[in-house]
Write a protein that holds these residues in place. Structure first.
Motif, PDB file in Angstrom:
ATOM      1  N   ILE A   1      55.492  40.857  26.892  1.00 57.56           N
ATOM      2  CA  ILE A   1      55.584  40.884  28.356  1.00 57.56           C
ATOM      3  C   ILE A   1      55.264  42.276  28.891  1.00 57.56           C
ATOM      4  CG2 ILE A   1      57.188  40.684  30.299  1.00 57.56           C
ATOM      5  CD1 ILE A   1      58.572  38.419  28.740  1.00 57.56           C
ATOM      6  N   ARG A   2      55.828  43.300  28.252  1.00 58.42           N
ATOM      7  CA  ARG A   2      55.570  44.673  28.715  1.00 58.42           C
ATOM      8  C   ARG A   2      54.089  45.039  28.521  1.00 58.42           C
ATOM      9  NH1 ARG A   2      58.789  48.922  30.406  1.00 58.42           N
ATOM     10  NH2 ARG A   2      60.659  47.960  29.618  1.00 58.42           N
TER      11      ARG A   2
ATOM     12  N   ASN B   1      48.857  46.174  30.968  1.00 63.52           N
ATOM     13  CA  ASN B   1      47.436  45.893  31.180  1.00 63.52           C
ATOM     14  C   ASN B   1      47.139  45.620  32.649  1.00 63.52           C
ATOM     15  OD1 ASN B   1      46.909  46.241  28.467  1.00 63.52           O
ATOM     16  ND2 ASN B   1      47.102  44.059  27.990  1.00 63.52           N
ATOM     17  N   GLU B   2      48.002  44.882  33.299  1.00 66.22           N
ATOM     18  CA  GLU B   2      47.808  44.576  34.726  1.00 66.22           C
ATOM     19  C   GLU B   2      47.920  45.848  35.569  1.00 66.22           C
ATOM     20  OE1 GLU B   2      46.759  42.368  37.874  1.00 66.22           O
ATOM     21  OE2 GLU B   2      46.846  41.603  35.820  1.00 66.22           O
ATOM     22  N   LEU B   3      48.902  46.694  35.242  1.00 70.99           N
ATOM     23  CA  LEU B   3      49.059  47.944  35.994  1.00 70.99           C
ATOM     24  C   LEU B   3      47.911  48.910  35.715  1.00 70.99           C
ATOM     25  CD1 LEU B   3      52.922  48.436  35.628  1.00 70.99           C
ATOM     26  CD2 LEU B   3      51.666  47.823  37.697  1.00 70.99           C
ATOM     27  N   ASP B   4      47.348  48.866  34.494  1.00 66.81           N
ATOM     28  CA  ASP B   4      46.165  49.678  34.186  1.00 66.81           C
ATOM     29  C   ASP B   4      45.001  49.307  35.103  1.00 66.81           C
ATOM     30  OD1 ASP B   4      46.842  51.538  32.252  1.00 66.81           O
ATOM     31  OD2 ASP B   4      46.474  50.166  30.569  1.00 66.81           O
ATOM     32  N   ARG B   5      44.830  47.993  35.321  1.00 66.96           N
ATOM     33  CA  ARG B   5      43.763  47.558  36.236  1.00 66.96           C
ATOM     34  C   ARG B   5      43.994  48.117  37.632  1.00 66.96           C
ATOM     35  NH1 ARG B   5      44.646  41.925  34.581  1.00 66.96           N
ATOM     36  NH2 ARG B   5      44.013  41.992  32.425  1.00 66.96           N
TER      37      ARG B   5
ATOM     38  N   LYS C   1      52.613  38.095  40.608  1.00 68.45           N
ATOM     39  CA  LYS C   1      51.874  36.840  40.813  1.00 68.45           C
ATOM     40  C   LYS C   1      50.689  36.741  39.851  1.00 68.45           C
ATOM     41  CE  LYS C   1      54.157  35.032  44.231  1.00 68.45           C
ATOM     42  NZ  LYS C   1      54.918  33.815  44.041  1.00 68.45           N
ATOM     43  N   ASN C   2      49.983  37.869  39.645  1.00 67.51           N
ATOM     44  CA  ASN C   2      48.863  37.869  38.693  1.00 67.51           C
ATOM     45  C   ASN C   2      49.338  37.533  37.289  1.00 67.51           C
ATOM     46  OD1 ASN C   2      47.098  38.539  40.726  1.00 67.51           O
ATOM     47  ND2 ASN C   2      46.944  40.700  40.157  1.00 67.51           N
ATOM     48  N   LEU C   3      50.496  38.091  36.907  1.00 68.29           N
ATOM     49  CA  LEU C   3      51.039  37.816  35.574  1.00 68.29           C
ATOM     50  C   LEU C   3      51.519  36.369  35.467  1.00 68.29           C
ATOM     51  CD1 LEU C   3      52.956  41.149  34.920  1.00 68.29           C
ATOM     52  CD2 LEU C   3      50.924  40.340  33.722  1.00 68.29           C
TER      53      LEU C   3
END
Length: 184
Positions: A2-3, A8-12, A34-36
């Motif tokens: 999960i982390r 990865n999402e925060l990197d984007r 929401k993306n996750l």
């Protein structure tokens, strides 16, 4: 897992906004969540914020180090008398101050540790000496031991040795005095 997905999402997000602030807005947290969820990952907003904090710190330091390398090249040009007024090198001062703070902190901690250990050692030595002071048998053993006897024997030998050395010195002086007097 999960982390890692959150990272990865925060990197984007960081790649889209390279000059992002240190804190995530609530709508950004909601967007990331929401993306996750769209990828099947349930995540808590607190986890997103914690991950962002660590990720942003790393991003900030990497960005500052990159800028410091640019300043290093800029200093080379400065030495060659090229003028570039657009280069701001405040990051160099920041890292210098951080390094200086770490050195001072390490020295202070080392000094405190040394002082603590010295006090502990003094206390232990004092306790041992107090125990020796109360134990008459131990004092007698320390005062009349083999080493003490050898030291006393040496001091007895030194007195005649010093006397002999003085007499030899006087004889040498008399001999040189007689030798210096011209014979008739």
């Amino acid at each position: 897992h999960i982390r890692n997905e959150t990272k990865n999402e925060l990197d984007r997000l960081l790649k889209l906004h390279d000059d992002h602030t240190a804190y995530l807005a609530n709508d950004e947290v909601t967007t990331v969540r929401k993306n996750l969820e769209g990828r099947g990952v349930e995540v808590d907003p607190v986890l997103i914020k914690d991950t962002w904090h660590q990720l942003y710190r790393r991003h900030f330091l990497q960005k500052a180090l990159t800028h410091c390398n640019l300043c290093k090249r800029g200093f080379y040009y400065y030495q060659r008398h090229f003028v570039d007024s657009e280069l701001e090198c405040n990051d160099v001062v920041l890292f210098w101050r951080i390094q200086r703070m770490l050195v001072i902190t390490a020295n202070t901690l080392r000094q405190q540790l040394t002082n603590t250990e010295v006090r502990r050692l003094e206390k232990n030595v004092k306790e041992v000496l107090d125990d020796f002071g109360e134990d008459m048998e131990k004092k007698t053993q320390l005062i009349t031991g083999r080493r003490v006897q050898l030291a006393e024997d040496l001091s007895k030998i030194k007195i005649p040795q010093q006397t002999l050395q003085l007499k030899l010195l006087k004889l040498n002086i008399e001999f040189h005095t007689l030798k210096a007097v011209p014979q008739r």
